[in-house]
Design an enzyme around this catalytic site. Structure first.
Site, PDB file in Angstrom:
ATOM      1  N   ASP A 164       9.000  -8.146  -5.205  1.00 44.48           N
ATOM      2  CA  ASP A 164       8.489  -8.493  -6.220  1.00 44.48           C
ATOM      3  C   ASP A 164       7.823  -8.274  -7.006  1.00 44.48           C
ATOM      4  O   ASP A 164       7.698  -6.949  -7.334  1.00 44.48           O
ATOM      5  CB  ASP A 164       7.698  -9.353  -5.371  1.00 44.48           C
ATOM      6  N   ASN A 214      -2.067 -11.640   6.549  1.00 40.26           N
ATOM      7  CA  ASN A 214      -2.173 -12.441   6.931  1.00 40.26           C
ATOM      8  C   ASN A 214       0.328 -13.083   7.184  1.00 40.26           C
ATOM      9  O   ASN A 214       0.198 -13.922   7.684  1.00 40.26           O
ATOM     10  CB  ASN A 214      -2.008 -13.482   5.825  1.00 40.26           C
ATOM     11  N   HIS A 265       2.083 -12.891   5.498  1.00 45.83           N
ATOM     12  CA  HIS A 265       3.560 -12.181   4.097  1.00 45.83           C
ATOM     13  C   HIS A 265       4.085 -11.318   4.278  1.00 45.83           C
ATOM     14  O   HIS A 265       4.191 -10.577   5.008  1.00 45.83           O
ATOM     15  CB  HIS A 265       2.406 -12.137   2.441  1.00 45.83           C
ATOM     16  N   GLU A 308       3.523 -16.204   0.721  1.00 45.40           N
ATOM     17  CA  GLU A 308       2.211 -16.568   1.687  1.00 45.40           C
ATOM     18  C   GLU A 308       2.699 -17.240   3.194  1.00 45.40           C
ATOM     19  O   GLU A 308       3.172 -18.240   3.116  1.00 45.40           O
ATOM     20  CB  GLU A 308       1.092 -16.937   0.641  1.00 45.40           C
TER      21      GLU A 308
HETATM   22  P1  PGA Z   1      -0.060  -2.578   2.717  1.00 46.06           P
HETATM   23  O1  PGA Z   1       1.046  -4.334   1.864  1.00 46.06           O
HETATM   24  O2  PGA Z   1       1.296  -1.959   2.304  1.00 46.06           O
HETATM   25  O3  PGA Z   1      -1.088  -2.518   1.132  1.00 46.06           O
HETATM   26  O4  PGA Z   1      -0.980  -3.125   3.420  1.00 46.06           O
HETATM   27  C1  PGA Z   1       1.785  -4.377   2.513  1.00 46.06           C
HETATM   28  C2  PGA Z   1       2.118  -5.988   2.103  1.00 46.06           C
HETATM   29  O5  PGA Z   1       1.617  -7.064   2.004  1.00 46.06           O
HETATM   30  O6  PGA Z   1       2.997  -6.427   1.994  1.00 46.06           O
END
Ligand code: PGA
Length: 240
Positions: free
Chosen positions: A67, A135, A137, A142
């Site tokens: 992304d 959450n 994702h 999302e």
């Molecule tokens: P993080 O993000 O490694 O900063 O916890 C993980 C994600 O959002 O996929």
């Protein structure tokens, strides 16, 4: 789903890096799907260390990132392209032309279509590295995202904006939209490695592994993929 649990994050990163290095040794033109955020940083540090010490060759390796924020130029220090150059690509003998990160500026719809075409031209992703949001994702897919999506433009949830604000001066500086590989794009990878670290991920890991497969927890779709390995530390695995 195969679950590998380790005591400390460093052991997790070494295990993931070892798998990736072995895969490159077996297939020098490996197609590697990559992610950003804080979780993969330790893995990238291990890959860089190995390249410096053992000379693992990235000359033919092809990469696709999950992304990119919409509206951020690749040179913007907050962009994921910049993150990847800084933490990984800039330290390897990888051909920059073989590193793909969606372009967050310009014609977004065209970039989404082109990105899928580029993955197809490379004959698909061999190993996709994933993190997971609290959450549920994966990428910027999302909760509520259709399982039928390919690379698309997405709106970030409030949870994600807050979580990602650690990389910005304040939450209102976090872009609210992004380009992300879709759930279908991710599921087409031949193998998937998901890394999760820390107590804050324990609940979502439990839901992903043992809850129903539901668009309300996007990562639960990984239950439907034939070759997924989770790399967890004890904290992230503590509710399993
Ligand atoms: P993080 O993000 O490694 O900063 O916890 C993980 C994600 O959002 O996929």
């Amino acid at each position: 789903m195969k679950i590998n649990t380790f005591k400390d994050p460093i052991q997790v990163h070494r295990a993931v890096a070892k798998e990736i290095i072995e895969a490159i040794q077996q297939r020098p033109n490996l197609v590697l799907g990559l992610s950003t955020g804080s979780t993969p940083l330790g893995t990238y540090a291990e890959l860089v260390k190995d390249h410096q010490e053992n000379g693992t060759d990235y000359g033919q390796v092809i990469t696709f990132n999950l992304d990119e924020y919409e509206g951020l130029d690749p040179n913007d220090p907050k962009s994921y392209r910049h993150f990847m150059n800084q933490h990984l690509f800039g330290h390897l003998n990888i051909n920059q032309k073989n590193t793909h990160v969606p372009l967050g500026t310009g014609d977004i719809e065209k970039e989404c279509r082109d990105y899928e075409d580029r993955i197809k031209s490379a004959e698909g992703i061999d190993i996709q590295l994933l993190g997971i949001g609290i959450n549920g994702h994966i990428g910027f897919n999302e909760p509520g995202t259709s399982f039928d999506t390919y690379t698309h433009a997405a709106e970030l949830s409030e949870d994600t904006i807050l979580a990602n604000s650690k990389f910005f001066e304040s939450p209102n500086q976090v872009p609210t939209r992004a380009i992300t590989m879709g759930i279908k794009s991710i599921l087409q990878a031949k193998r998937i490695f998901l890394i999760a670290l820390g107590l804050s991920k324990a609940q979502v890991i439990k839901g992903m592994v043992s809850g129903p497969v539901s668009e309300s927890l996007p990562a639960s779709v990984l239950q439907n993929h034939a070759d997924v390995t989770l790399f967890l530390n004890e904290e992230a695995a503590s509710l399993l």
